[in-house]
Design a protein around this motif. Structure first.
Motif, PDB file in Angstrom:
ATOM      1  N   GLY A  82       0.868  -1.087  -0.128  1.00 11.55           N
ATOM      2  CA  GLY A  82      -0.060  -0.124  -0.007  1.00 11.55           C
ATOM      3  C   GLY A  82       0.933   1.234  -0.099  1.00 11.55           C
TER       4      GLY A  82
ATOM      5  N   ASP B  40      -4.453   1.266  -3.194  1.00  7.50           N
ATOM      6  CA  ASP B  40      -5.022   0.021  -2.830  1.00  7.50           C
ATOM      7  C   ASP B  40      -4.489  -1.069  -3.384  1.00  7.50           C
ATOM      8  OD1 ASP B  40      -6.873  -2.286  -2.685  1.00  7.50           O
ATOM      9  OD2 ASP B  40      -8.128  -1.376  -3.764  1.00  7.50           O
TER      10      ASP B  40
ATOM     11  N   HIS C 268      -4.587  -4.331  -3.672  1.00  9.31           N
ATOM     12  CA  HIS C 268      -5.471  -5.290  -4.423  1.00  9.31           C
ATOM     13  C   HIS C 268      -5.904  -4.820  -5.731  1.00  9.31           C
ATOM     14  CE1 HIS C 268      -5.193  -7.486  -0.919  1.00  9.31           C
ATOM     15  NE2 HIS C 268      -5.632  -6.564  -0.154  1.00  9.31           N
ATOM     16  N   SER C 269      -5.815  -3.663  -5.992  1.00  8.06           N
ATOM     17  CA  SER C 269      -5.927  -3.072  -7.302  1.00  8.06           C
ATOM     18  C   SER C 269      -4.877  -3.058  -8.411  1.00  8.06           C
ATOM     19  CB  SER C 269      -6.697  -1.652  -7.279  1.00  8.06           C
ATOM     20  OG  SER C 269      -5.476  -0.677  -7.361  1.00  8.06           O
TER      21      SER C 269
ATOM     22  N   ALA D 172      -5.750   4.563  -2.753  1.00 11.08           N
ATOM     23  CA  ALA D 172      -6.654   4.282  -1.674  1.00 11.08           C
ATOM     24  C   ALA D 172      -7.658   5.625  -1.101  1.00 11.08           C
ATOM     25  CB  ALA D 172      -5.933   3.935  -0.360  1.00 11.08           C
TER      26      ALA D 172
END
Length: 134
Positions: free
Chosen positions: A80, A105, A107-108, A125
């Motif tokens: 992050g 983020d 995970h993106s 984020a």
């Protein structure tokens, strides 16, 4: 006529920079050591490749040159705040930690690798929530 190293107009400047680096680093710093490959155990992007970080309002994009590396030999990690790129080939090892300009983020993340150029895109984020003190 052969140019003599003693005639180098920047020699005094380089000596002074080297002296200051030794003083600051507390060890022998040699500006004349050629970095790259596996010389002196130094590997990574700072010497052999180029990394660019671009930021927009919504995304962070990292572009890294990884010449001679196969796609399956690239390992990416992100917490992050820092993107870690590890990659290797028969001739080179790369290990770079890139502090991102904004919280993302992880995970993106999406990544592409084409002709020795790695591109990683991450969504920023959401801002942290404000907490009211009661």
């Amino acid at each position: 006529m052969r140019r003599d190293d003693r005639d180098d107009p920047f020699d005094d400047l380089f000596r002074e920079i080297e002296r200051m680096m030794n003083e600051m680093m507390g060890e022998d710093f040699d500006m004349h050591v050629e970095r790259g490959g596996n010389a002196g155990g130094q590997t990574g992007f700072g010497t052999e490749t180029h990394v660019d970080v671009h930021e927009t309002d919504e995304r962070v994009r990292v572009i890294a040159d990884l010449p001679g590396v196969e796609k399956e030999d690239i390992d990416l990690k992100c917490d992050g705040e820092v993107l870690t790129i590890s990659a290797g080939s028969d001739h080179r090892e790369y290990d770079e930690r890139i502090r991102l300009p904004a919280q993302v983020d992880e995970h993106s993340a999406t990544a592409t690798y084409n002709n020795g150029v790695l591109e990683v895109q991450l969504d920023k984020a959401e801002d942290s929530a404000d907490i009211d003190v009661q």
